[in-house]
Design an enzyme around this catalytic site. Structure first.
Site, short mmCIF file in Angstrom:
data_model
loop_
_atom_site.label_atom_id
_atom_site.label_comp_id
_atom_site.label_asym_id
_atom_site.label_seq_id
_atom_site.Cartn_x
_atom_site.Cartn_y
_atom_site.Cartn_z
N GLU A 123 0.82 -1.21 0.00
CA GLU A 123 0.00 0.00 0.00
C GLU A 123 0.86 1.26 0.00
OE1 GLU A 123 -3.04 -0.04 -0.57
OE2 GLU A 123 -3.91 -1.89 0.16
N ASP A 270 -4.34 -9.73 -8.73
CA ASP A 270 -4.73 -8.81 -9.80
C ASP A 270 -3.59 -7.94 -10.36
OD1 ASP A 270 -4.59 -7.51 -7.39
OD2 ASP A 270 -6.55 -6.54 -7.51
N GLU A 364 -18.68 -6.29 -2.82
CA GLU A 364 -17.29 -6.71 -2.66
C GLU A 364 -17.06 -8.11 -3.20
OE1 GLU A 364 -13.80 -4.93 -0.59
OE2 GLU A 364 -15.04 -4.72 -2.36
N GLU A 382 -12.35 0.34 -9.78
CA GLU A 382 -11.94 -0.55 -10.88
C GLU A 382 -12.97 -0.60 -12.01
OE1 GLU A 382 -9.39 -1.37 -7.56
OE2 GLU A 382 -11.58 -1.34 -7.67
#
Length: 910
Positions: A123, A270, A364, A382
């Site tokens: 992050e 991803d 989610e 996204e």
């Protein structure tokens, strides 16, 4: 370099379709995006800065250590003004140059990077390092323009290098894979670091470093950062499963063994795939494209089941690993556009769009038949990202309408006075006090680009590549000084067979083949739209476990029924009251009155476990308390639990609306002394001291039109505890005719604080949050919401799933815990036991009295049990104690794996 340039110019080469949306309408929507950004950004600066994030419901900053811990989610917070840094290049893209210059000065003067705090390497890299590099890129671009930032002397780049150096200790492993966390001040593995003992990391966490680290190396001329990022990618490539060419979700950073062997394109993996392709684009290294194409071929062979993208096992790629998809995979159609594979991108995006229209936002996680699996939506960008890339690739105005839908839903359901609040439950419209930094960093970039014309942009975005956090890195870095002797430990190279030209097929789209006519995308979308529209969620029928029918069914059991307790005693099942008010069921087969009764007891316990498994998949949605008075006007929605008695709000088209008043006594356990104020109002009550039904009778006698019970357990929240149905008191409750709802302490405090500040607070009690146009019945909407966003999708509202069973459980330790409670001094829920246990709460009512529920998403809320990773384990439980115990172990193993999957998703924000 030629392949790089060709790939990046693909957008301009694609055919252009007719544009039914006028330039004026696009201009209006572009301005709407800017207004929404201003609302979110200014509220962060006014109410939260210098904190890392804004808490939009309570209008204050989220400071790590001062708020209750959210677990791994908080690893993104490092007391370094995260949201401001993450937003720097968004300010420039939206033509807010003055604000950008002021923001840069604030970062340079206020932000410290040497904090003694443990943060996520992943992050911090994508949000903070990427934000500093994106800001530096924008500052240099503006400075070269000659009008702005003339004072700038690479200060953001110096900060970026300082941060990069602080992240480097995480890469000090034998494999080259980074530790998942690092202490900004002390690094890893020292006694003062409070980290460095971890053994596992997600594939995306280790494989999403190369863009930022390579950019840092090429900006500064120091190759060490790019070297470490390449070494991590090399190791992941070496550890791929050689037969399937897939990677798992979680890997041991020391041994390289796969800890979780499920593979997909969503959470945990991803951005690893994304960075392989984008590293080729940014750096011009064919090796990254070769690896990406080999992976991509396997994805399309095993994982892609158009329009679905399903996880599989890396060693058995034909065996599905789960029957649901997570929202993070919504980036993949956009990546397929960059790859040049447009057809599956259109198909998957259309499926995601229809799910979005069904639930207003992407849940989610959702099942293959498009039911909600995890109900949260933390304002993820996204889907907007893929919408933008597909519009750029096709020119189809259909994607402009998809963007309009995103805007409208954000304004209708997520906008609150102090920003935009994440959705706690997309089915009810309830909120979470959370606005992640990626909302400002990404969502508004992609939406602005979707509606903007070329002359609206301050620079040509084709000269940049977007990181996974949508930060802008210039393509000119591919020609920056780069040492060819970087010690990358590249011990495993592609074989000669893997290096052949076939690995470069379909890197760029052939537009004449993909788009022979303008109707082509529409023809792909139609069957997918029909499939989703016809899949209204329906719970699966109850499956009776074991053989035969026991004398007492678990779904009929009531803990306060003496006859039922006697039947349990005969079966060797005892009810134990714990000191904290909880109860548990324990079976001792030797205490049954006969072998047949003992067998019935085993079946009863198995039924309890089956109810647990089933109800974690099929939950009755919680109720909603919507604050409709000034200044909230319906924007703030609190998640509430219902009662098994009184008015059933799910059968009410209007709900119950009224002003709230605190009852006296607050407990509601004796006659109400302020009845003159309670009459015609909704009474606020404190949990504890007596039964829920007793409270309801007292406020009803005082003339209340409804009641809200607020938990007295300080710090409790539906974020971290499952909601439950308030049980009756064992007597007939037909005399209770008003609705009674339950709020945990955190949500209840929001209501109490509002009452303290505004004195008169009006709420709407309903089965789900109402559209503001419906609340105000056609009158002009208060507040400043953007016009044209008040349509109600009635057909979609009818698609809520209802549970069919009366009790709900969640696994805890060696047992499961009920979420139906009666109101005494402590919640009467079950506790683990070392023996064979099936828990239940007192005052559980028959099926016709209602179903319990709990939130469908949040790592601390015991997510729904997933399908077992090996289908052969899904057998009917046998009628003996050993098989029952085995069933518990299998359920717990599945639950733990599912919980781990969600925790990995929270780590991998993109």
């Amino acid at each position: 370099m030629a392949p790089v340039l060709f790939l990046l110019t693909l957008f301009g080469a694609l055919c252009s379709l007719a544009q039914p949306m006028t330039r004026e309408e696009k201009h209006r929507l572009r301005n709407q995006v800017v207004e929404m950004f201003d609302h979110a950004y200014q509220n962060y600066m006014d109410h939260a800065y210098p904190a890392d994030e804004l808490m939009p419901l309570t209008c204050r900053g989220r400071v790590r250590g001062l708020e209750p811990s959210r677990g791994d989610i908080d690893d993104a917070l490092g007391k370094f003004s995260l949201t401001l840094i993450d937003t720097l290049d968004t300010l420039v893209l939206l033509n807010k140059t003055t604000e950008f210059e002021a923001a840069v000065r604030r970062v340079l003067s206020d932000v410290r990077l040497d904090n003694d705090i443990v943060v996520s390497v992943f992050e911090t890299n994508i949000r903070v390092l990427g934000g500093l590099l994106g800001g530096h890129s924008m500052a240099m671009m503006l400075k070269e323009g000659g009008q702005h930032m003339q004072w700038y002397q690479d200060e953001l780049l110096h900060m970026a290098k300082d941060l990069g150096v602080r992240l480097l200790p995480a890469f000090n492993t034998s494999s080259g894979l980074p530790y998942p966390r690092v202490n900004l001040k002390y690094g890893v593995r020292g006694p003062e670091t409070r980290t460095g003992t971890e053994t596992d990391t997600c594939t995306a966490c280790a494989g999403t470093i190369i863009l930022e680290f390579a950019a840092l190396s090429r900006f500064t001329g120091d190759p060490v950062f790019e070297a470490h990022a390449r070494r991590a990618l090399d190791f992941l490539w070496e550890k791929r499963q050689r037969n399937s060419n897939l990677v798992g979700t979680t890997i041991n950073i020391h041994s390289g063994e796969w800890v979780r062997r499920d593979s997909g394109v969503g959470a945990g993996i991803d951005s690893y795939y994304e960075y392989l392709l984008k590293a080729y684009i940014l750096l011009g290294d064919d090796l990254f494209l070769q690896r990406f194409n080999i992976h991509y071929a396997s994805i399309m062979k095993y994982i892609s089941q158009p329009p679905l993208l399903l996880d599989v096992h890396i060693h058995k790629p034909l065996l599905p690993a789960r029957t649901w998809m997570d929202s993070l995979l919504a980036f993949f159609p956009g990546l397929q556009v960059l790859k040049g594979d447009i057809r599956p991108a259109i198909e998957t995006h259309e499926m995601l769009y229809q799910v979005t229209k069904k639930h207003n936002f992407l849940p989610e996680a959702f099942t293959t038949d498009f039911r909600v699996h995890w109900a949260q939506h933390p304002l993820r960008p996204e889907f907007a990202e893929s919408t933008y890339f597909l519009y750029k690739a096709t020119g189809d105005p259909y994607y402009l309408e998809a963007g309009r839908t995103i805007l409208d839903n954000l304004n209708r359901f997520a906008r609150v006075p102090c920003g935009f609040a994440a959705m706690k439950d997309v089915r009810t419209g309830s909120h979470e006090d959370r606005m992640d930094s990626f909302f400002l960093a990404e969502m508004f970039k992609y939406l602005f680009l979707l509606f903007a014309e070329a002359d609206d942009l301050p620079f040509d975005v084709e000269d940049y590549v977007f990181t996974t956090e949508a930060h802008l890195l210039p393509l000119s870095l591919s020609t920056a000084p780069h040492s060819s002797s970087i010690p990358s430990n590249r011990t495993v190279l592609l074989s000669e067979e893997e290096l052949d030209d076939s690995n470069f097929d379909w890197t760029c789209p052939n537009t004449r083949l993909l788009f022979p006519d303008p109707a082509f995308p529409r023809n792909l979308r139609e069957p997918i739209r029909s499939a989703v529209d016809k899949s209204c969620p329906r719970p699966a029928p109850y499956r009776e476990p074991g053989m035969g029918r026991p004398p007492l069914r678990a779904q009929d059991f009531m803990a306060n029924n003496p006859e039922h307790l006697e039947l349990l005693r005969r079966m060797g099942v005892s009810l134990i009251h714990l000191k904290d008010g909880r109860v548990q069921l324990v079976q001792h087969a030797t205490q049954a009155v006969s072998a047949v009764a003992a067998e019935d007891g085993v079946r009863f316990m198995q039924e309890m476990m089956e109810l647990s498994s089933q109800q974690q998949k099929e939950q009755l949605p919680p109720r909603a308390i919507q604050i409709v008075s000034h200044p909230f006007f319906g924007r703030v929605v609190l998640t509430a639990g219902p009662a098994q008695f009184g008015t059933d709000l799910s059968k009410s088209s209007t709900g119950v609306r009224g002003f709230v008043t605190v009852a006296e006594p607050y407990s509601g356990c004796t006659e109400i002394t302020n009845a003159e104020y309670i009459q015609g109002h909704i009474a606020l009550l404190q949990r504890g001291q007596c039964m829920f039904a007793e409270k309801a009778r007292h406020i009803q006698k005082a003339g209340a039109i409804g009641g809200i019970v607020i938990d007295d357990n300080e710090g409790s929240s539906s974020d971290t505890a499952p909601l439950f149905q308030m049980a009756g008191d064992g007597r007939n409750t037909d005399d209770v005719t008003l609705p009674l709802l339950f709020l945990f302490h955190k949500e209840g405090n929001i209501l109490l604080e509002a009452l303290k500040e505004y004195r008169e607070v009006e709420v709407l009690l309903s089965d789900k949050a109402r559209d503001r146009a419906a609340i105000f019945k056609g009158k002009p909407l208060p507040g400043s919401l953007i016009e044209g966003s008040v349509d109600v999708q009635e057909a979609e509202e009818n698609c809520l799933t209802e549970a069919t069973t009366p009790t709900s459980f969640e696994p805890v330790g060696q047992s499961q815990m009920s979420t139906v409670a009666s109101d005494k001094s402590a919640p009467e829920e079950v506790s683990p036991s070392e023996e064979e246990v099936s828990p239940v709460d007192e005052d559980t009512s028959p099926a016709e009295e209602g179903s319990p529920l709990k939130e469908d998403v949040s790592p601390a809320e015991s997510e729904a049990l997933k399908e077992d990773r090996d289908s052969e384990k899904r057998e009917e439980p046998e009628a003996d104690i050993d098989s029952s115990s085995q069933s518990v172990d299998e359920l717990l193993a599945d639950w733990r794996e599912d919980l781990e999957a969600f925790q990995q998703m929270e780590k991998d924000e993109l």
